[in-house]
Enzyme design. Structure first.
Site, PDB file in Angstrom:
ATOM      1  N   ASP A 142       0.256  48.789 -16.178  1.00  0.00           N
ATOM      2  CA  ASP A 142      -0.498  47.567 -16.436  1.00  0.00           C
ATOM      3  C   ASP A 142       0.372  46.483 -17.070  1.00  0.00           C
ATOM      4  OD1 ASP A 142      -3.595  46.711 -16.521  1.00  0.00           O
ATOM      5  OD2 ASP A 142      -2.523  45.834 -18.224  1.00  0.00           O
ATOM      6  N   VAL A 170      -5.397  44.836 -15.563  1.00  0.00           N
ATOM      7  CA  VAL A 170      -4.893  44.994 -14.194  1.00  0.00           C
ATOM      8  C   VAL A 170      -5.244  46.383 -13.664  1.00  0.00           C
ATOM      9  CG1 VAL A 170      -2.825  45.047 -12.747  1.00  0.00           C
ATOM     10  CG2 VAL A 170      -3.060  43.301 -14.521  1.00  0.00           C
ATOM     11  N   ASP A 171      -5.039  47.414 -14.473  1.00  0.00           N
ATOM     12  CA  ASP A 171      -5.367  48.771 -14.029  1.00  0.00           C
ATOM     13  C   ASP A 171      -6.852  48.905 -13.704  1.00  0.00           C
ATOM     14  OD1 ASP A 171      -2.859  49.920 -14.014  1.00  0.00           O
ATOM     15  OD2 ASP A 171      -3.014  50.719 -16.046  1.00  0.00           O
ATOM     16  N   TYR A 172      -7.700  48.378 -14.563  1.00  0.00           N
ATOM     17  CA  TYR A 172      -9.140  48.517 -14.304  1.00  0.00           C
ATOM     18  C   TYR A 172      -9.588  47.664 -13.121  1.00  0.00           C
ATOM     19  CZ  TYR A 172      -9.514  51.523 -18.311  1.00  0.00           C
ATOM     20  OH  TYR A 172      -9.365  52.568 -19.177  1.00  0.00           O
ATOM     21  N   GLY A 175      -8.437  49.662 -10.064  1.00  0.00           N
ATOM     22  CA  GLY A 175      -9.302  50.810  -9.810  1.00  0.00           C
ATOM     23  C   GLY A 175     -10.628  50.410  -9.191  1.00  0.00           C
TER      24      GLY A 175
END
Length: 193
Positions: A142, A170-172, A175
């Site tokens: 991230d 960014v990761d969430y 996903g």
């Protein structure tokens, strides 16, 4: 027996770790998919030891892991061993979806790349969650993507230093996007049941 959620009857083999991939499969599990999470034999998912409570981290139940581990069944498999490859191959053979987010090339060397899997299982949906593309040598966490995309440069006090956004935005977002990239109807139609 099903409970009427959109992805009831869809079996997903989840070879993801850290945040973006596990968050993707968590969303799919909440939508009713039967998610089987494959973890590293030696340590499990790294986020088992991540979170503000040291006592939970020490027993492998860190809050980050708990937040996206619900509604999944987890098993530890050494995909580098012959026995582990056989276990993963059996799971994938009965799955509708295979999702991974390991370092670039990690699954290809073991025969679990999308081209090989689709040749063996034409109805299998293969999904890769990667920051810079599945064939790029760079890993993306991230903070790296926040910096590369300009988020870090645009965050923080005016005239002050650049600052990473606190949560793993960014990761969430990745996903969530990966989970909903296909229309739910398409996921459901992929089911072999």
């Amino acid at each position: 027996m099903t409970d009427g959620r959109p992805l009831d009857g869809v079996k997903i083999v989840d070879l993801t770790h850290v945040l973006a991939g596990p968050y993707c499969t968590y969303i799919l599990a909440l939508l009713g998919a039967n998610v089987i999470k494959i973890e590293n034999v030696d340590s499990g998912d790294v986020v088992r030891q991540a979170g503000p409570r040291r006592d939970l981290n020490e027993i492998g139940m860190g809050s980050h892991y708990q937040a996206q581990g619900g509604d999944k069944r987890c098993i530890a498999v050494d995909i580098a061993s012959d026995g582990g490859k056989a276990v993963l191959a059996r799971l994938i053979a009965t799955a509708d979806v295979f999702i991974e987010n390991l370092r670039p090339g990690a699954t290809s060397g073991h025969g679990f790349d999308p081209a090989t899997l689709r040749a063996r299982h034409p109805r299998l949906i293969c999904a890769r969650v990667s920051g810079f593309g599945a064939d790029q040598p760079r890993r993306a966490y991230d903070n790296v993507v926040q910096a590369a995309s300009g988020i870090v440069a645009s965050t923080g006090p005016e005239g002050g230093p650049a600052v990473k956004a606190g949560p793993a935005v960014v990761d969430y977002a990745t996903g969530l996007t990966a989970a909903l990239a296909r229309r739910l109807r398409s996921w459901r139609c992929a089911s072999r049941r």
